[in-house]
Design a protein around this motif. Sequence first.
Motif, short mmCIF file in Angstrom:
data_model
loop_
_atom_site.label_atom_id
_atom_site.label_comp_id
_atom_site.label_asym_id
_atom_site.label_seq_id
_atom_site.Cartn_x
_atom_site.Cartn_y
_atom_site.Cartn_z
N UNK A 159 0.81 -1.22 0.00
CA UNK A 159 0.00 0.00 0.00
C UNK A 159 0.84 1.27 0.00
N UNK A 160 1.94 1.27 0.75
CA UNK A 160 2.78 2.47 0.77
C UNK A 160 3.42 2.71 -0.59
N UNK A 161 3.75 1.64 -1.30
CA UNK A 161 4.32 1.79 -2.64
C UNK A 161 3.30 2.41 -3.59
N UNK A 162 2.06 1.95 -3.53
CA UNK A 162 1.00 2.50 -4.39
C UNK A 162 0.79 3.99 -4.12
N UNK A 163 0.74 4.36 -2.87
CA UNK A 163 0.39 5.74 -2.50
C UNK A 163 1.55 6.70 -2.78
N UNK A 164 2.80 6.24 -2.62
CA UNK A 164 3.94 7.14 -2.73
C UNK A 164 4.56 7.17 -4.13
N UNK A 165 4.10 6.32 -5.04
CA UNK A 165 4.74 6.23 -6.36
C UNK A 165 4.48 7.49 -7.19
N UNK A 166 5.59 8.03 -7.75
CA UNK A 166 5.47 9.22 -8.60
C UNK A 166 6.43 9.08 -9.78
N UNK A 167 5.92 8.69 -10.92
CA UNK A 167 6.72 8.67 -12.15
C UNK A 167 7.74 7.57 -12.19
N UNK B 36 8.36 8.31 -3.37
CA UNK B 36 8.95 9.30 -2.49
C UNK B 36 9.11 8.67 -1.10
N UNK B 37 9.83 9.36 -0.22
CA UNK B 37 10.07 8.81 1.12
C UNK B 37 8.75 8.40 1.79
N UNK B 38 7.82 9.34 1.79
CA UNK B 38 6.50 9.11 2.39
C UNK B 38 5.46 9.80 1.51
N UNK B 39 4.22 9.63 1.87
CA UNK B 39 3.15 10.26 1.08
C UNK B 39 3.05 11.76 1.32
#
Length: 748
Positions: free
Chosen positions: A591-599, A603-606
Amino acid sequence: MSTTFPVMTIRWHNEATKLVKRALWFLSVKFLVHLLLVFFACQKQVAFCVELSQPIGNTFETLLSRFGSRYCINVRPQEKSWYQSPCGRFYDERIDVIIGVRLAGKLYSLPFSRLEFANFDAVNQILTPCKLIWRASLKSPHMRLYLKFTSPFYPKDERTTLLPAFIVEFVVENCSDAPLHGELIYGRELNARQLATLRMSDGMAVFETQGVFKALEGVKGEDWDAELTRLGSKTILTFTRGFKLPPNANDRGILVLACYSRDAFFTARGYPYRFKYARLFGDVNEVMNYALANAEELCSRTELFEKTILDATEDDALKMLISLAFQSYASNALWLIPAEDVAASIGLKREPPFKQWFSVLEGGGGLFNSTVDVEYNISPFYLLYWNELLEMLLDEWSAYRKGGIIRHDMGMGFVANGMSYYHDMPVEENTNFLLMLFSLWASTAKHSLVKGKWSIVVELIKYLMSTDTDGNGFPNFGTSNTIDQAVYVTQHAPEQTYLAMKMAAAYQAVWQMARFVGDFGIAKECQSALEKITATMKKAWLGDHYPVSIDKTIPGWDAYSIYTANGWLLHFIVGVSPQVDIQRIRIDIINSTKVTWRGYSSTHTSVDVTTFISQNIWRDCIAAYLGVDMIKNARSYWGLQWTLNRTTGGAFVDSYNYDTGYSSLRYYPRGMAAICYILALGGVSFNALEKKIVVQPLRENVVIPLPWLSDWASKRIPSIEMRLSEGKPQVSISHKELLEGWNIVLGR
């Protein structure tokens, strides 16, 4: 609030505003220090200060370096530039370099000079961990040129690995039906000092280079002619080799580029040190002669090492990512010995503090010597290939510790007299140290590691326990960490979940070490502290992820983070099952990978806008051990590296800000975390204490190298190959004799 210029005075009334005050203080100090570090690291070589152009073909910026010996080449096709120096990256200078062929009086060269030459019709660049290769071609006359620069590396072989020389192979091929006559050519610009000290003879040239230390550089080849050529205002040392090729024939030539210095340029705890290669080779002539006479064997050994990486990774992007990472890592490594003669000449009568020195500069992150949190992510490389290097680092960090705290680093640049960073990271670095010590012990069964450092282990673990002031197991102080360019909650907040989980991993490791040495009191304390953390983690669960911090007064406390499970990868590698809720860890990672993924990455966190590519890699490898395949993310990471290194550059770039497009931590060693992919793909764990290897492949067809069991001297590197044939797994093991006494468990 009252304000005067240039000083701002603010009255703080409550706990919330105290947090803001602390954040502003960190941000202001960090900003000033960051500016100083960037200025120091870039040394007037910031990419946007030069004219950029579209690189020819698929060429991109990278490094090729001599491990431990600093000799470094930095190619920048986007600038038409070539940087080179015996002093290494950040201490190098741009020089014009000619590499190509002369045909019918016309010179064709690769794009590493601002002098005007004809371009090849096509140029293809290939990168491996230890080689930089170009394939160039012309349509008329129809010919190909193959160029290979090799930086020899072979585990446990100091003479091969520390040799301060590159081996350059030229192959020219006539692809036409007509004869082809011409010259292979290598040329490099010389400055006034180099010209004044130049010595030339048949096929050889030696000259002096002055940087932060004095060194001799040399070029040598058999059947090459050396001369000085004047091109515009530049004087070029030129090596040529004539060829006369009938149709569909080829010719091959070898050159050696070498350097040598006996200068005691490095200081550790006030004592002078010089390159270790000075003990192995007498002078630059000996280096060149050895490299030329043994070129085939040196290249063969290097390719054998590379096969353990390249054969284990099927995806080309993954191969390129690991190769780029290794070259940036190698460029930062230093392997030195005491200069007793220099010490005596300046009146130092004491014994050197270290019998030999190994450290890895932190690249564009400030050139700190072996930052502990950086080496934590590199440490699997040592476990796989050269465990003695990690042992040296543990000894060095131990010597620099203070008040129960492992310091962030040991100094900056070529001075290691104590920590240079502006604040400690006590909880993080103590846990990093303990986890590396434990994994080294578990992977080697070298009991003296634990026995010899047990008093230090107790020191560090007692400090960690003291940071829990409210009895929930989480740290309340000492929580500043390495995740800079992040918001306050990510980098400085008390009661961080990331650090609490890392403490849990450290407690579990020290529990096992304590039982081994018979310190059952410490074992009991560690078990109790671990239970407190697991109980608090259970309460902290937010349904689909763990928070960044359990302090709900801090903005962003409940964000998603990719760091929660960061402390457990070394445990997975040495086959130790974490005493935490694995199912929740798996859900948190997904879940953290899905929420923090950008391009390109997470990122470190959301609530952050900056990424560390190395920490994304680390997260992916933890996921692999939990049965979650995120290895394909490596294509995105390589995509970012490819894009940056055809524009602003930086070789392995660890940090990228998605809001500003600003990249930092350039020429950075921490990308070597990517070596974990070869373990993660096979789900490999190995524990020498139990003599057990477990293989749980993430994919159906894998080649799993076992380099830690290799007999490098006899070139025997065992591996396990698993293939699916007609729906049934087929397993083959090479060099089984090296696995005698080990229990191998296959299957997920």
